[in-house]
Each structure stands twice: as C-alpha cells, then as structure tokens.
Write a protein that holds these residues in place. Structure first.
Motif, short mmCIF file in Angstrom:
data_model
loop_
_atom_site.label_atom_id
_atom_site.label_comp_id
_atom_site.label_asym_id
_atom_site.label_seq_id
_atom_site.Cartn_x
_atom_site.Cartn_y
_atom_site.Cartn_z
N GLY A 253 42.09 -25.93 -6.71
CA GLY A 253 42.50 -26.59 -7.76
C GLY A 253 44.09 -26.55 -8.13
N SER A 257 47.19 -28.90 -7.35
CA SER A 257 47.57 -29.53 -8.84
C SER A 257 48.80 -30.49 -8.87
N THR A 269 45.74 -37.88 -14.50
CA THR A 269 45.15 -36.90 -14.14
C THR A 269 44.42 -36.07 -14.95
N GLY A 273 40.33 -36.11 -14.64
CA GLY A 273 39.86 -34.77 -14.83
C GLY A 273 38.69 -34.34 -15.72
N LEU A 276 35.43 -36.07 -15.88
CA LEU A 276 34.57 -35.89 -14.81
C LEU A 276 34.21 -34.48 -15.20
N LEU A 277 34.55 -33.64 -15.88
CA LEU A 277 34.01 -32.50 -16.47
C LEU A 277 33.10 -32.53 -17.32
N THR A 302 37.39 -26.21 -9.58
CA THR A 302 38.55 -26.99 -8.91
C THR A 302 39.21 -27.79 -10.01
N VAL A 303 38.47 -28.57 -10.63
CA VAL A 303 39.25 -29.68 -11.84
C VAL A 303 39.84 -28.78 -12.72
#
Length: 393
Positions: A253, A257, A269, A273, A276-277, A302-303
């Motif tokens: 990640g 980035s 971003t 991100g 999604l988390l 990764t995020v």
C-alpha cells in the motif's frame, strides 16, 4: 529512487525494526531477568513511553535547529542506547536503555517526515512519503523474524546489530543530507510552536481524524493474534507467519500510495479507502476460513498503507515552518491511540462478544475519522495542490 528516498526508507526501517524487535525476545528476557509476564511487557512499554513523551518536545526544538544535525544526533543516540540494551545485566537497566532508545527515536523519526518536503521537489513529496512509510511497513513484516534469527546466536546480538546499523546510517546521513536550518526565525518557546496548530481549525480536525484512524486500526491490530489463535487454532509460529504476510500488505500500500493519490486525488482516495475499511472491519470477524480471513485483512493492511503516508503528507503541509512539531505531534498521537486501542481491545474482546465487537468499534472509529477529515477541510483544500504537482511531474 533518489538517494534521499533510500536513506529515509532505511532510517524508518531501522526504527521500526527496533520497535518490533523485542517481541520475540520477551520469553528469553523474562527468564534472563526472572520477572513475571506482566512486568516483562514494560520492556516494550518503556520504548513507546520514551518516544511518545519526548516527541512532544523534540519537534518544537528541531524546528529551531538544523534538521540534519538533529537527525544525525538522534541516530547516534539511537545506536548507542540500542547497543547498550545488549549489555543490560538487570531488568531495570534494560528498561532505562529501552526508554533512552525511545527518546532517541523521538528525535529521529519526525525529522524524516519534516525533511522530505525540504529536500524533495513538490511533485515527488507524496511518493517519498510513501517510500519512507514503506520502511515502517517492511519493519512490521520483518521485525519479528529478524529479531528471532539474530537472537539464535545469543539474545544481545539483535541489539548490537541494530546499534551498529544505526551508526552506519548516521554516517550516511552526514554524507548525503544538506543543511536544513530555520530561515532566520527568532527563538520561541516550545508551547509557541504549537500555537498555530491549536488556533487552526483544519489542524485540530486533522489531528482528531488522525487519532480516530489510528484508534480504529490499532484496536483491531492489538488482538488480531488472539483472534487468530481462538478462531483458527493457530500456533504462535503460524500467527507470526500470518502477521508477517499482512505486514507486506502495508508495504504494498505504501508503495502504490502516491500513484493512487495522483489518479484519484486526496478526497476520493481517503473516502473510498475508509469506506472499504469500514465494510471489511465489520465483515472480517465473521469469516470462518483462514485463507479468506487472511485475504480480507491483507486488503485492510494495504488500504492503510495507502492512507497513512497520504495523511502524513497532508499534515506536514499545514505549516512549513513547524514541520518538526507537526510530525512529532502526529507520532505522539499515533502512539497514544495505539496504547488506548490495546487497552480497549482487551475489554471488548473479553466482555463484548470477542473480535466482532472490536470490528464494530474499529469500523465506527474509521467512519468518524472520515467524517472529521471531510468536514475539517484538510482533504479538499489540498486536492488542487495535488493536481498541480501531478501535472508538473
């Protein structure tokens, strides 16, 4: 990759490795000093305590000094204090040397974040931030196995090895870094360095969002090993292997980035991100197959690897004259959030439905962090700058 990027990567990797180094050594050191399990944990806490406390003063002090000198002196102090850990013949002596290593790290790591905008052209700042954070991510993945491998000969060897490597990095910093002196500023007090941040609504909201981000991720991280053992009946060695693999997610990640940010912009971003988390933190604890769980948390790591260097770059851009103060306050915020998260994780895991409650708590923290970032204006005000930097790259 520039010479500065390599140097900053190595410095952060060295400091990160020292942070994770002592975990595999705890059983050996506990037996060496004849202390209980609860007390032995202070050998980790002494380091983080020294780093968190002195970061609050190292940043303001360094803003009035030559950053090159501060980083070199910090690396030398880090080298000596870490090497002395290998000579500690009592528990209290080890605590002292670990505390001093944390103090030295507090004077070293923030200089990396503060120096990047000073030595790199604007179009390459985000990428270099990602590379430097990649050093921490690589240490997260490799710190435990490195400590174990070096300790195979004898427990002091890891401390002596890192001490010697840090001394070499101090020499490399001396050769590569230019002077970074303050531009004719009159001396001010430590508290005065924090005044612009306290008066700025954007800074206050930015640090609150940063605290919530680390509180959410740190709480989930704290009891992940315990959850893997309980849910999938993994051994200690197997847990270490899984955690090492997840650490590589953070490294991936951090490497991508800057590219992701250039493509999507800061706001999209961070928004995409974090959303999604939230979903993955809620979903992850319910997974019953280890490969699927490993994949979900690899994506989470990764995020986080994408978001953390981006946010650090946004914070250091708040005020160019106090970058050391900004970076040090961010370091203390991170350590404080992770400490609080570890304590809360224990309560949630024991009293409120195990890791499921931790996942819910982490998701709420991330969602609040996203709202604070967006309402505070830290993301939107820098998107234009990011586009300009991308066009000039």
């Amino acid at each position: 990759m520039s010479k500065y990027s390599i140097l900053f990567f190595l410095v952060m990797f060295m400091i990160g490795t020292d942070t994770f180094l002592i975990s595999p050594l705890l059983p050996t050191l506990q037996a060496e000093y004849g202390v209980s399990t609860g007390i032995a944990g202070w050998m980790i806490g002494a380091y983080t305590l020294g780093s968190a406390l002195f970061a609050l003063i190292s940043g303001p002090l360094s803003d009035g000094w030559n950053r090159r000198t501060v980083m070199i002196c910090g690396l030398i102090g880090f080298s000596v204090s870490t090497a002395l850990c290998g000579f500690a013949d009592s528990f209290w002596m080890m605590l002292l040397f670990r505390f001093l290593a944390g103090v030295s790290a507090a004077f070293t790591a923030p200089q990396v974040w503060a120096s990047i905008p000073a030595v790199m052209p604007p179009a390459r700042i985000a990428r270099t931030m990602g590379i430097a954070f990649g050093g921490l991510a690589a240490a997260q993945a490799l710190g435990v196995p490195i400590g174990s491998w070096l300790a195979a000969a004898d427990w002091p060897v890891p401390f002596w090895s890192i001490g010697a490597a840090a001394l070499l990095l101090a020499g490399l910093a001396f050769l590569l870094l230019p002077d970074m002196k303050p531009s004719g500023q009159t001396p001010v007090s430590i508290l005065s360095r924090y005044t612009p941040l306290m008066k700025s609504g954007k800074a206050r909201s930015g640090y609150l969002a940063y605290l919530l981000l680390h509180l959410g991720s740190g709480t989930a991280m704290a009891f992940m090993g315990k959850w893997l053992a309980d849910r999938f009946e993994l051994s200690v060695g197997s847990i270490g292997t899984v955690m090492m693999a997840l650490g590589f997610g953070t490294l991936v990640g951090s490497i991508i980035s800057s590219a992701v940010t250039r493509k999507l912009g800061n706001t999209r971003t961070v928004t995409a991100g974090m959303l999604l988390l939230v979903l993955l933190y809620l979903f992850g604890p319910h997974i019953v197959q280890l490969p699927a769980a490993a994949m979900v948390y690899f994506i989470i790591f990764t995020v986080l690897g994408v978001i953390f260097p981006l946010v650090m770059g946004l914070l250091t851009a708040l005020n160019a004259s106090i970058r050391g103060t900004i970076s040090s306050l961010a370091n203390s915020t991170m350590n404080g959030a992770n400490t609080l998260g570890a304590w809360l994780a224990g309560l949630l895991y024991v009293h409120l439905n195990g890791y499921v409650s931790i996942g819910i708590f982490s998701a709420v923290c991330i969602l609040l962090s996203l709202g604070t970032f967006r309402l505070g204006g830290l993301l939107a005000s820098t998107d234009t700058t990011a586009r300009q930097q991308s066009e000039s790259a």
